[in-house]
Motif scaffolding. Structure first.
Motif, PDB file in Angstrom:
ATOM      1  N   LEU A  39       0.831  -1.131  -0.060  1.00 59.85           N
ATOM      2  CA  LEU A  39       0.076  -0.125   0.008  1.00 59.85           C
ATOM      3  C   LEU A  39       0.821   1.186   0.199  1.00 59.85           C
ATOM      4  CD1 LEU A  39      -2.828  -0.829   2.403  1.00 59.85           C
ATOM      5  CD2 LEU A  39      -2.962  -0.344  -0.012  1.00 59.85           C
ATOM      6  N   ASN A  40       2.203   1.003   0.356  1.00 63.29           N
ATOM      7  CA  ASN A  40       3.019   2.289   0.759  1.00 63.29           C
ATOM      8  C   ASN A  40       3.616   2.354  -0.689  1.00 63.29           C
ATOM      9  OD1 ASN A  40       4.895   4.265   1.267  1.00 63.29           O
ATOM     10  ND2 ASN A  40       5.940   2.785   2.736  1.00 63.29           N
ATOM     11  N   GLN A  41       2.924   3.495  -1.450  1.00 66.10           N
ATOM     12  CA  GLN A  41       3.814   3.841  -2.809  1.00 66.10           C
ATOM     13  C   GLN A  41       4.967   4.365  -2.857  1.00 66.10           C
ATOM     14  OE1 GLN A  41       2.552   3.015  -5.773  1.00 66.10           O
ATOM     15  NE2 GLN A  41       3.992   4.027  -6.828  1.00 66.10           N
ATOM     16  N   ALA A  42       5.028   5.329  -1.814  1.00 59.80           N
ATOM     17  CA  ALA A  42       6.526   6.004  -1.412  1.00 59.80           C
ATOM     18  C   ALA A  42       7.507   4.996  -1.527  1.00 59.80           C
ATOM     19  CB  ALA A  42       6.420   7.125  -0.619  1.00 59.80           C
ATOM     20  N   GLY A  43       7.276   3.991  -0.345  1.00 53.76           N
ATOM     21  CA  GLY A  43       8.303   2.898  -0.102  1.00 53.76           C
ATOM     22  C   GLY A  43       8.662   2.182  -1.403  1.00 53.76           C
ATOM     23  N   LEU A  44       7.536   1.840  -2.113  1.00 54.85           N
ATOM     24  CA  LEU A  44       7.722   1.109  -3.541  1.00 54.85           C
ATOM     25  C   LEU A  44       8.647   1.783  -4.411  1.00 54.85           C
ATOM     26  CD1 LEU A  44       4.186  -0.338  -3.837  1.00 54.85           C
ATOM     27  CD2 LEU A  44       6.429  -1.866  -3.185  1.00 54.85           C
ATOM     28  N   GLU A  45       8.460   3.118  -4.527  1.00 52.42           N
ATOM     29  CA  GLU A  45       9.147   3.953  -5.368  1.00 52.42           C
ATOM     30  C   GLU A  45      10.734   3.979  -4.802  1.00 52.42           C
ATOM     31  OE1 GLU A  45       7.033   7.690  -5.797  1.00 52.42           O
ATOM     32  OE2 GLU A  45       5.487   6.690  -6.962  1.00 52.42           O
ATOM     33  N   ALA A  46      10.714   4.120  -3.705  1.00 54.00           N
ATOM     34  CA  ALA A  46      12.314   4.053  -3.217  1.00 54.00           C
ATOM     35  C   ALA A  46      13.014   2.923  -3.489  1.00 54.00           C
ATOM     36  CB  ALA A  46      12.326   4.437  -1.623  1.00 54.00           C
ATOM     37  N   LEU A  47      12.240   1.698  -3.238  1.00 54.12           N
ATOM     38  CA  LEU A  47      12.726   0.389  -3.339  1.00 54.12           C
ATOM     39  C   LEU A  47      13.245   0.169  -4.813  1.00 54.12           C
ATOM     40  CD1 LEU A  47      13.378  -2.592  -2.329  1.00 54.12           C
ATOM     41  CD2 LEU A  47      11.133  -3.098  -2.932  1.00 54.12           C
ATOM     42  N   GLN A  48      12.228   0.665  -5.667  1.00 54.23           N
ATOM     43  CA  GLN A  48      12.469   0.390  -7.279  1.00 54.23           C
ATOM     44  C   GLN A  48      13.785   1.356  -7.746  1.00 54.23           C
ATOM     45  OE1 GLN A  48       9.627   2.279 -10.081  1.00 54.23           O
ATOM     46  NE2 GLN A  48       9.536   0.539 -10.904  1.00 54.23           N
ATOM     47  N   ALA A  49      13.806   2.378  -6.928  1.00 53.20           N
ATOM     48  CA  ALA A  49      15.115   3.127  -7.365  1.00 53.20           C
ATOM     49  C   ALA A  49      16.319   2.484  -6.880  1.00 53.20           C
ATOM     50  CB  ALA A  49      14.953   4.549  -6.649  1.00 53.20           C
ATOM     51  N   GLU A  50      16.185   1.771  -5.772  1.00 54.45           N
ATOM     52  CA  GLU A  50      17.646   1.181  -5.244  1.00 54.45           C
ATOM     53  C   GLU A  50      17.652  -0.068  -6.090  1.00 54.45           C
ATOM     54  OE1 GLU A  50      18.514  -1.464  -1.363  1.00 54.45           O
ATOM     55  OE2 GLU A  50      17.095  -0.106  -1.354  1.00 54.45           O
ATOM     56  N   LEU A  51      16.634  -0.734  -6.486  1.00 56.98           N
ATOM     57  CA  LEU A  51      16.686  -2.062  -7.313  1.00 56.98           C
ATOM     58  C   LEU A  51      17.034  -1.962  -8.789  1.00 56.98           C
ATOM     59  CD1 LEU A  51      14.367  -4.394  -5.697  1.00 56.98           C
ATOM     60  CD2 LEU A  51      16.444  -3.897  -4.844  1.00 56.98           C
ATOM     61  N   GLY A  52      16.746  -1.008  -9.200  1.00 61.32           N
ATOM     62  CA  GLY A  52      16.854  -0.627 -10.902  1.00 61.32           C
ATOM     63  C   GLY A  52      15.527  -0.923 -11.368  1.00 61.32           C
ATOM     64  N   ALA A  53      14.948  -0.010 -12.262  1.00 59.58           N
ATOM     65  CA  ALA A  53      13.735  -0.123 -12.743  1.00 59.58           C
ATOM     66  C   ALA A  53      13.434  -1.432 -13.738  1.00 59.58           C
ATOM     67  CB  ALA A  53      13.366   1.095 -13.656  1.00 59.58           C
ATOM     68  N   ASP A  54      14.507  -1.725 -14.387  1.00 58.90           N
ATOM     69  CA  ASP A  54      14.602  -3.255 -14.987  1.00 58.90           C
ATOM     70  C   ASP A  54      14.375  -4.181 -14.210  1.00 58.90           C
ATOM     71  OD1 ASP A  54      14.583  -1.343 -17.449  1.00 58.90           O
ATOM     72  OD2 ASP A  54      16.771  -1.582 -17.412  1.00 58.90           O
ATOM     73  N   ASN A  55      14.877  -4.123 -12.861  1.00 60.76           N
ATOM     74  CA  ASN A  55      14.690  -5.588 -12.006  1.00 60.76           C
ATOM     75  C   ASN A  55      13.273  -5.520 -11.177  1.00 60.76           C
ATOM     76  OD1 ASN A  55      17.297  -5.962 -12.964  1.00 60.76           O
ATOM     77  ND2 ASN A  55      18.330  -4.297 -11.699  1.00 60.76           N
ATOM     78  N   CYS A  56      12.630  -4.657 -11.220  1.00 57.29           N
ATOM     79  CA  CYS A  56      11.583  -4.527 -10.289  1.00 57.29           C
ATOM     80  C   CYS A  56      10.344  -4.079 -10.844  1.00 57.29           C
ATOM     81  CB  CYS A  56      11.770  -3.548  -9.046  1.00 57.29           C
ATOM     82  SG  CYS A  56      10.900  -3.444  -7.659  1.00 57.29           S
ATOM     83  N   LEU A  57       9.088  -4.822 -10.607  1.00 57.73           N
ATOM     84  CA  LEU A  57       7.705  -4.333 -10.903  1.00 57.73           C
ATOM     85  C   LEU A  57       7.297  -3.831  -9.920  1.00 57.73           C
ATOM     86  CD1 LEU A  57       5.309  -4.193 -12.876  1.00 57.73           C
ATOM     87  CD2 LEU A  57       5.121  -6.590 -12.364  1.00 57.73           C
ATOM     88  N   ILE A  58       6.710  -2.652  -9.707  1.00 57.35           N
ATOM     89  CA  ILE A  58       6.188  -2.336  -8.237  1.00 57.35           C
ATOM     90  C   ILE A  58       4.626  -1.960  -8.532  1.00 57.35           C
ATOM     91  CG2 ILE A  58       8.310  -1.467  -7.519  1.00 57.35           C
ATOM     92  CD1 ILE A  58       6.961   1.401  -7.780  1.00 57.35           C
ATOM     93  N   GLY A  59       3.718  -2.179  -7.668  1.00 54.28           N
ATOM     94  CA  GLY A  59       2.352  -1.738  -7.557  1.00 54.28           C
ATOM     95  C   GLY A  59       1.885  -1.636  -6.250  1.00 54.28           C
ATOM     96  N   GLN A  60       0.943  -0.514  -6.174  1.00 48.00           N
ATOM     97  CA  GLN A  60      -0.054  -0.515  -4.866  1.00 48.00           C
ATOM     98  C   GLN A  60      -0.726  -1.827  -4.817  1.00 48.00           C
ATOM     99  OE1 GLN A  60      -1.447   3.474  -4.973  1.00 48.00           O
ATOM    100  NE2 GLN A  60      -0.574   3.461  -2.730  1.00 48.00           N
ATOM    101  N   LEU A  61      -1.212  -2.244  -3.662  1.00 53.23           N
ATOM    102  CA  LEU A  61      -2.108  -3.368  -3.494  1.00 53.23           C
ATOM    103  C   LEU A  61      -2.415  -3.694  -2.178  1.00 53.23           C
ATOM    104  CD1 LEU A  61      -3.129  -6.170  -4.428  1.00 53.23           C
ATOM    105  CD2 LEU A  61      -1.266  -7.253  -3.946  1.00 53.23           C
TER     106      LEU A  61
END
Length: 258
Positions: A39-61
């Motif tokens: 549910l935490n969109q900001a946390g997901l975006e921070a994680l995606q930035a760390e892992l790399g956009a090509d390595n991580c699909l994110i989504g609110q759920l």
């Protein structure tokens, strides 16, 4: 949309922080493709930035919303070509208090997230797990699934339900080549235990404070194993045995502590 491009993949709920986040980090370091949902969109975006956009699909759920879960799984399906090596049902919430002092609506929210959310995940992800050789359906239970714990009665009940479901499906899903297991963590340094609980924790023993990365390591080990229940720390296995051998004794010990 990022794609797995042949990499093994893991779908993680509650991925924006704590055990889910550490699991996403560890598996990405091992070359896996990560589906991170929370549910935490900001946390997901921070994680995606760390892992790399090509390595991580994110989504609110919201895991208690079956339709939203289906949409999340559909996006993961598209990114991985219909495969899922691990489903990690990790999302959960907790609240403390006497049973008769917690509003019923809040208790039902615990049930919806902690148990119905797991059912939603397994039902929805099952076609992908079936299509993936040696897939693993892995769920976060709790040390409170060893014995019903006072002040977290409904939370404890949901985790007992998760443990029982894991045991049943570990046999049922053999016919699909899907392994099923869970982790029973104790006091993990995440956003769930409050500062008072962490400050009161012992430096040793089964309920010492454990870092979230230790649970992530267990998820990795579980993929290489056929073990059913994983305890973090391992001493919690003794608590499980004690609860089975003499529940009245453990009940009375908990009463004295309360």
């Amino acid at each position: 949309m990022p794609e797995a491009t042949g990499r093994q993949s893991i779908f993680i709920t509650g991925a924006a922080s704590g055990m889910g986040r550490e699991t996403a980090r560890l598996f990405q370091q091992q070359g896996w493709f990560i589906g991170a949902f929370d549910l935490n969109q900001a946390g997901l975006e921070a994680l995606q930035a760390e892992l790399g956009a090509d390595n991580c699909l994110i989504g609110q759920l919201n895991v208690s919303d079956k339709i939203a879960y289906e949409q999340a799984i559909n996006s993961f399906d598209a990114a991985t070509g219909g495969l899922m090596d691990i489903l990690f049902n990790n999302a959960g919430i907790a609240m403390r208090g006497f049973f008769d002092e917690i509003p019923f609506e809040e208790q039902m929210r615990l049930v919806q997230v902690n148990f119905v959310g797991v059912l939603n995940g397994i039902h929805t992800a099952l076609p992908l797990l079936k299509a993936t050789p040696n897939a693993l359906c892995f769920t976060t239970s709790s040390s409170s699934a060893t014995m019903g714990m006072p002040l977290i009665a409904v939370y404890s009940a949901t985790k007992h339900a998760v443990k029982g479901l894991t045991e049943a499906l570990s046999n049922e899903f053999r016919r699909h080549d899907i392994r099923v297991a869970d982790v029973l963590p104790g006091l993990i340094r995440t956003g769930m235990p409050d500062d008072t609980m962490l400050a009161a924790a012992s430096d040793t023993g089964a309920f010492r404070v454990i870092e979230a990365i230790e649970v992530a390591k267990v998820v990795w080990e579980a993929y290489q194993s056929d073990t059913l229940h994983w305890y973090v720390p391992e001493e919690l296995a003794e608590l499980d045995k004690a609860a089975g051998n003499n529940p009245e004794r453990l009940r009375d010990k908990l009463a004295r502590q309360l």
